[in-house]
Design an enzyme around this catalytic site. Structure first.
Site, mmCIF file in Angstrom:
data_model
loop_
_atom_site.group_PDB
_atom_site.id
_atom_site.type_symbol
_atom_site.label_atom_id
_atom_site.label_comp_id
_atom_site.label_asym_id
_atom_site.label_seq_id
_atom_site.Cartn_x
_atom_site.Cartn_y
_atom_site.Cartn_z
ATOM 1 N N HIS A 112 -7.057 0.143 -41.981
ATOM 2 C CA HIS A 112 -7.246 -1.270 -42.305
ATOM 3 C C HIS A 112 -8.697 -1.589 -42.695
ATOM 4 O O HIS A 112 -8.945 -2.301 -43.674
ATOM 5 C CB HIS A 112 -6.818 -2.128 -41.118
ATOM 6 N N LYS A 129 -0.669 -0.940 -41.618
ATOM 7 C CA LYS A 129 -2.072 -0.536 -41.525
ATOM 8 C C LYS A 129 -2.469 -0.197 -40.083
ATOM 9 O O LYS A 129 -2.026 -0.861 -39.133
ATOM 10 C CB LYS A 129 -2.974 -1.656 -42.046
#
Length: 337
Positions: free
Chosen positions: A132, A101
Site C-alpha cells: 500500500h 493491498k
C-alpha cells in the site's frame, strides 16, 4: 470482439440493469499475461453500510474491476457484495478483477495480511496484491493500523525495509499462486522503484498512484512504462470540490464531447493506457462514471496544460514523516533502502 476483452463484458441477465460502455472494460495487459479492466470502482473512504450496495450496483452495471484494501476497513462489505452477485449468477469470480493491498503494519506479516483480506473479501484469491505504501510501521504499536509515538509521530518499523517486504510479496506470489495472481506496489516514486527493482526477482505488475491533470507524474508514468509496470490512477478527479472541475481546459474538452468534466478526467487515463479508479457510493454517479470516451491529441494537450499552468497539486499524502521520493513532497525520513 477482442477475446481478452470479452471476459469483462457484462453478461445479459435479468439482473443486469445497465448496458456497460465498451471503453470502461478495455482490457489493459499486465506483465503477467493477464489483463486489468480500464475502469475500477474504488472503495477508499466509502462509509460503512454503503459499500455493499455500491459494489452490487457497480457490478450489475458492468464494472468488473473492484479496488480494495485492508486499511479501508470495509473489505467485509465488499465480500458480502461479491457473494451476492456471484450467488445470483450476475458474474462468476473469474469475470472479476479484485485488487487488495498490504497495509503498513503488516510488512513483516505479508501472508497474514493477504489471508485477512481474503477472509474478509470471501474470495479464494485476489487478482492483484499491492504494497500500500513503502512505509513499514510497528505491528505491535498502540494502534493496529496507525500506531503513533508519544510525540504524535508515526511509529515506524526500522527492522524491515520496503525491499524486504517486496521479497515477502515475491514469496507469496511464488508459493501461493492460488491466492494471488499478481503483485505490485502503490505510491511508489522512481527513487523507491529503482531501489526495489535492483533487488527484485519479480517486476511489479502495477504501481497505483495519485494521478490527474494537476498531478500527472509523467516521469513516473514513463519510467513504469519502460519497465513494464502498469499504472493505475487513484483520486482521478483530484479531491472533493477540486478546481479541476472548473478548469478552462477541462471544461473545453467536456464541451467539445458533450460530456461532464468527470468523464473527461476519467477518460484522460484511458488515453494514457492506465486503468483508473472512480470512487462513489451514489448509484447515479457510479453509472455516470462508466461513460469513458476516447480523447484525441488536442484534448490531451488541453489537459496537459492544466499542471503547467497551476503547478503540481497532491491531495493524498499521509503524515508518515517519511520522504517517499516525490519531488513535490520533499523532506522526512528516507526509507528507500
Amino acid at each position: 470482439m477482442n477475446p481478452a476483452l470479452s471476459k469483462f463484458i457484462l453478461k445479459a441477465t435479468p439482473n443486469s440493469i445497465l448496458n456497460p460502455q465498451p471503453e470502461m472494460n478495455t482490457a489493459i495487459p499486465l506483465n503477467t499475461g493477464a489483463t486489468i479492466p480500464a475502469l475500477g470502482l474504488g472503495t477508499w473512504q466509502s462509509a460503512p453500510g454503503e459499500v455493499k450496495k455500491a459494489v452490487i450496483h457497480a457490478i450489475e452495471g458492468g464494472y468488473r474491476h473492484i479496488d480494495c484494501a485492508f486499511c479501508y476497513q470495509n473489505e467485509d462489505e465488499v465480500g458480502d457484495a461479491l457473494q451476492d452477485v456471484i450467488s445470483r449468477g450476475i458474474v462468476k469470480r473469474e469475470d472479476l478483477f479484485i485488487t487488495s493491498k498490504l497495509w503498513c503494519t503488516f510488512h513483516t506479516r505479508a501472508e497474514e495480511g493477504l489471508q485477512k483480506s481474503l477472509d474478509l473479501l470471501k474470495t479464494p484469491y485476489v487478482d492483484l496484491y499491492l504494497i500500500h505504501w513503502p512505509v513499514p510501521m510497528n505491528p505491535n504499536g498502540n494502534h493496529p493500523l496507525f500506531p503513533k509515538l508519544e510525540d504524535g509521530a508515526r511509529d515506524l518499523d526500522r527492522s524491515i525495509s520496503h525491499i524486504d517486504t517486496w521479497k515477502n510479496m515475491e514469496k507469496l506470489y511464488k508459493t501461493h499462486p492460488e491466492k494471488v495472481k499478481a503483485i505490485g506496489v502503490a505510491n511508489y516514486s522512481i527513487k523507491y522503484l529503482e531501489k526495489l527493482l535492483a533487488q527484485a526477482s519479480v517486476v511489479p505488475a502495477a504501481n497505483q498512484i495519485e494521478n490527474h491533470p494537476l498531478l500527472p507524474q509523467q516521469e513516473i508514468v514513463d519510467f513504469c512504462k519502460e519497465k513494464g509496470i502498469h499504472i493505475t490512477a487513484y483520486s482521478p478527479l483530484g479531491s472533493t470540490g477540486s478546481p479541476l472541475f472548473k478548469d478552462e481546459g477541462v471544461i473545453a474538452v467536456a464541451k467539445k464531447h458533450d460530456v461532464t468534466p468527470a468523464t473527461v478526467l476519467l477518460s484522460y487515463h484511458l488515453a494514457r493506457n492506465s486503468s483508473v479508479l472512480a470512487k462513489s457510493v451514489t448509484p447515479s454517479r457510479i453509472d455516470e462514471n462508466r461513460k469513458l470516451i476516447s480523447l484525441d491529441k488536442e484534448d490531451i494537450e488541453n489537459l496537459e496544460a492544466v499542471q503547467k499552468k497551476n503547478g503540481p497539486t497532491r491531495y493524498v499524502y499521509p503524515p508518515f514523516g517519511v520522504d517517499v521520493g516525490f519531488a513535490d513532497k520533499p523532506g522526512g525520513i528516507d526509507l528507500s533502502g
